[in-house]
Write an enzyme that holds these catalytic residues in place. Sequence first.
Site, PDB file in Angstrom:
ATOM      1  N   TRP A 102       0.825  -1.215   0.000  1.00  0.00           N
ATOM      2  CA  TRP A 102       0.000   0.000   0.000  1.00  0.00           C
ATOM      3  C   TRP A 102       0.851   1.254   0.000  1.00  0.00           C
ATOM      4  O   TRP A 102       0.499   2.247  -0.628  1.00  0.00           O
ATOM      5  CB  TRP A 102      -1.002  -0.029   1.156  1.00  0.00           C
ATOM      6  CG  TRP A 102      -1.937  -1.190   1.002  1.00  0.00           C
ATOM      7  CD1 TRP A 102      -2.000  -2.306   1.764  1.00  0.00           C
ATOM      8  CD2 TRP A 102      -2.916  -1.363  -0.043  1.00  0.00           C
ATOM      9  NE1 TRP A 102      -2.970  -3.169   1.269  1.00  0.00           N
ATOM     10  CE2 TRP A 102      -3.532  -2.616   0.165  1.00  0.00           C
ATOM     11  CE3 TRP A 102      -3.317  -0.589  -1.136  1.00  0.00           C
ATOM     12  CZ2 TRP A 102      -4.540  -3.105  -0.682  1.00  0.00           C
ATOM     13  CZ3 TRP A 102      -4.308  -1.066  -1.980  1.00  0.00           C
ATOM     14  CH2 TRP A 102      -4.912  -2.310  -1.746  1.00  0.00           C
ATOM     15  N   ASP A 170      -1.735   6.637   6.285  1.00  0.00           N
ATOM     16  CA  ASP A 170      -2.789   5.741   5.823  1.00  0.00           C
ATOM     17  C   ASP A 170      -3.047   4.762   6.967  1.00  0.00           C
ATOM     18  O   ASP A 170      -2.219   3.910   7.255  1.00  0.00           O
ATOM     19  CB  ASP A 170      -2.310   5.001   4.567  1.00  0.00           C
ATOM     20  CG  ASP A 170      -3.295   3.922   4.116  1.00  0.00           C
ATOM     21  OD1 ASP A 170      -4.369   3.768   4.737  1.00  0.00           O
ATOM     22  OD2 ASP A 170      -2.971   3.220   3.127  1.00  0.00           O
ATOM     23  N   LYS A 194     -12.504  -1.980   7.240  1.00  0.00           N
ATOM     24  CA  LYS A 194     -11.833  -2.908   8.152  1.00  0.00           C
ATOM     25  C   LYS A 194     -12.382  -2.712   9.582  1.00  0.00           C
ATOM     26  O   LYS A 194     -13.076  -3.567  10.097  1.00  0.00           O
ATOM     27  CB  LYS A 194     -10.314  -2.715   8.090  1.00  0.00           C
ATOM     28  CG  LYS A 194      -9.691  -3.271   6.794  1.00  0.00           C
ATOM     29  CD  LYS A 194      -9.182  -2.174   5.932  1.00  0.00           C
ATOM     30  CE  LYS A 194      -8.344  -2.494   4.733  1.00  0.00           C
ATOM     31  NZ  LYS A 194      -8.573  -3.591   3.867  1.00  0.00           N
TER      32      LYS A 194
HETATM   33  C1  LIG Z   1      -3.407  -0.135   4.330  1.00  0.00           C
HETATM   34  C2  LIG Z   1      -4.336  -0.016   3.162  1.00  0.00           C
HETATM   35  N1  LIG Z   1      -4.321   1.109   2.425  1.00  0.00           N
HETATM   36  C3  LIG Z   1      -5.131   1.255   1.362  1.00  0.00           C
HETATM   37  C4  LIG Z   1      -6.013   0.276   0.969  1.00  0.00           C
HETATM   38  C5  LIG Z   1      -6.883   0.495  -0.235  1.00  0.00           C
HETATM   39  O1  LIG Z   1      -8.171   0.823   0.176  1.00  0.00           O
HETATM   40  P1  LIG Z   1      -9.381   0.947  -0.848  1.00  0.00           P
HETATM   41  O2  LIG Z   1      -9.608  -0.393  -1.423  1.00  0.00           O
HETATM   42  O3  LIG Z   1     -10.505   1.414  -0.013  1.00  0.00           O
HETATM   43  O4  LIG Z   1      -8.981   1.934  -1.883  1.00  0.00           O
HETATM   44  C6  LIG Z   1      -6.073  -0.901   1.719  1.00  0.00           C
HETATM   45  C7  LIG Z   1      -7.044  -1.952   1.332  1.00  0.00           C
HETATM   46  O5  LIG Z   1      -6.995  -3.062   1.779  1.00  0.00           O
HETATM   47  C8  LIG Z   1      -5.219  -1.036   2.833  1.00  0.00           C
HETATM   48  O6  LIG Z   1      -5.236  -2.166   3.565  1.00  0.00           O
HETATM   49 MG   LIG Z   2       0.612  -3.720   2.848  1.00  0.00          MG
END
Ligand SMILES: Cc1ncc(COP(=O)(O)O)c(C=O)c1O
Ligand SMILES: [Mg+2]
Lengths: 359, 359
Positions: A102, A170, A194
């Site tokens: 991510w 994030d 989550k």
């Molecule tokens: C740490 C993290 N950041 C970003 C995301 C992406 O989120 P979204 O699917 O809502 O764009 C996720 C999705 O699992 C995540 O776990």
């Molecule tokens: Mg990750």
Amino acid sequence: MERTTNFNAGPAALPLEVLQKAQKEFIDFNESGMSVMELSHRSKEYEAVHQKAKSLLIELMGIPEDYDILFLQGGASLQFSMLPMNFLTPEKTAHFVMTGAWSEKALAETKLFGNTSITATSETDNYSYIPEVDLTDVKDGAYLHITSNNTIFGTQWQEFPNSPIPLVADMSSDILSRKIDVSKFDVIYGGAQKNLGPSGVTVVIMKKSWLQNENANVPKILKYSTHVKADSLYNTPPTFAIYMLSLVLEWLKENGGVEAVEQRNEQKAQVLYSCIDESNGFYKGHARKDSRSRMNVTFTLRDDELTKTFVQKAKDAKMIGLGGHRSVGGCRASIYNAVSLEDCEKLAAFMKKFQQENE
Amino acid sequence: MERTTNFNAGPAALPLEVLQKAQKEFIDFNESGMSVMELSHRSKEYEAVHQKAKSLLIELMGIPEDYDILFLQGGASLQFSMLPMNFLTPEKTAHFVMTGAWSEKALAETKLFGNTSITATSETDNYSYIPEVDLTDVKDGAYLHITSNNTIFGTQWQEFPNSPIPLVADMSSDILSRKIDVSKFDVIYGGAQKNLGPSGVTVVIMKKSWLQNENANVPKILKYSTHVKADSLYNTPPTFAIYMLSLVLEWLKENGGVEAVEQRNEQKAQVLYSCIDESNGFYKGHARKDSRSRMNVTFTLRDDELTKTFVQKAKDAKMIGLGGHRSVGGCRASIYNAVSLEDCEKLAAFMKKFQQENE
Ligand SMILES: Cc1ncc(COP(=O)(O)O)c(C=O)c1O
Ligand SMILES: [Mg+2]
Ligand SMILES: Cc1ncc(COP(=O)(O)O)c(C=O)c1O
Ligand SMILES: [Mg+2]
Ligand SMILES: [Mg+2]
Ligand SMILES: [Mg+2]
């Protein structure tokens, strides 16, 4: 109905009490003769839901007054772009601590808008730990971006850095799972799916003073100030997702708030990590011990065959979502706020039995 | 429970049968032991929901094979930016037919990305009609943008232009309310919260060949090709909203599809417009007769005082959402697919009685 024990990484388990309440008032919300999702987003009835979600979030997280709270669409993934689009300028650099897939996606989107720099990374060790950070060189950066919990790799920041430049996090996969000092951050963001509710709404917590740095020439819908001015009602918000968020926050409050859930989360994680540590290597934890996540417990087994059997037998025992992400392999148990200690004990008992049968 | 008669402009009424079905399986979807919103978006169970929504949309709208169907976040308002971001180039112009506030917002966002031109407008007459369009000058434009139904002003395109350049339509407030020839359009888009389901999901129908014109250097999350390649699963989709969409589409199919709903919508609108036309000027329709919308019936009363009384008395009679938008004043009855003929007859009877009492 037998309820399935849900270890999904997100969308994930929701508290049964929350689902029951939402079901009960699904067609007739507050004696309105309508479903929440049939309410106008400009109505008094919906406004109360919107404000309840906001004020519970402020209360539970201890968000100081000089922060704005936004409910946006597009997922955390849209924040990866909106942040640099609004706050990266040609003369400054966005700094990143790379702790997983991510972080990589956030960095990739940022590169389109300006200069970026990697402050620290654990990539070469398949992101199995949170790297040490030396912030001497980031003095005049636009901001420092971190991923507080790494959903895929199962690592989590244990302590946050004291950043000399605005700190952006994030927190998609550990928001509201533990006490944090919001005032350390200029921006906190996360998808709801989550710890907070269903997918479809993204929470952004932003320091008011930082908004003054916003770039010009950004589309109105993608400017934070647009949504701040309109209190997240510039266009039609995902009203039902925000309603579910309000119920989840209410549930959290009734169950002791963040302090209590943090303790439960520690216990839950402990149950699973003990099982791994006491398995004589039958289960191998992916994360280095000092970086272990209390939200996503990642571990591998001897080989793919055994892993498949494990996941299938768990499913037969009504425990789902245990397959790991392909970049780590093995298994992952996501144990967000709505997963109970009993759920974790059930899984641990299963793991012990599975080990005995397959050692 | 007495159900409220809901004339909201969006989020709007949903079919009671759909709400009942969703309520029934809210906690235990398809014997999964979980709510739909607890399913992983990568699971087989959710995949079936996603594909059902897509295939019902294809079937009901008669979408040709050379089109992609996307379920996105951000509302129609994000499409106002995504379209020029991806498809406007420096050497071309985006042409607009201006028919209301939503056309204005779409135009304003487009200006950030390149040249725009107004082909026709009814602005000086407070958007009370759909203007005639002369397309001689638009030969080499990037695209022609129209708003098929003007939610605020209560006007609707009766016939679509044969455009020499790609035709792009915001159909937020009349998608699936009448038969259309999809092949006339390169892009059709709309938020779900009027005819399709709850807020939080935006449907985009896009000609595959047009995707080849996509600009480079667009953030990945804002590129159509990203979502096409991932079948709208690039990041976490708003799974529950898409599930509700699938149920609404199923309901529409069971009730005779678009052909039947178009007839019902004609009848419903007729009931209200007759009431206006036979009121001897007590109710004044805002839209010119040849441009009347079958989705949003806008009318004014003598003065603000009387309008307020009308809206309040209707509310007392369990009919809500009748206040007009401030740019038109007066009243608006939004009568999307889920509003029945009986609902419209109830409103018409109320209007006649109110006239007798207040003339
Ligand atoms: C740490 C993290 N950041 C970003 C995301 C992406 O989120 P979204 O699917 O809502 O764009 C996720 C999705 O699992 C995540 O776990
Ligand atoms: Mg990750
Ligand atoms: C015709 C039209 N276009 C666009 C919009 C904006 O949609 P959203 O709020 O989903 O961004 C609306 C909302 O009412 C609308 O009626
Ligand atoms: Mg999301
Ligand atoms: Mg929307
Ligand atoms: Mg309009």
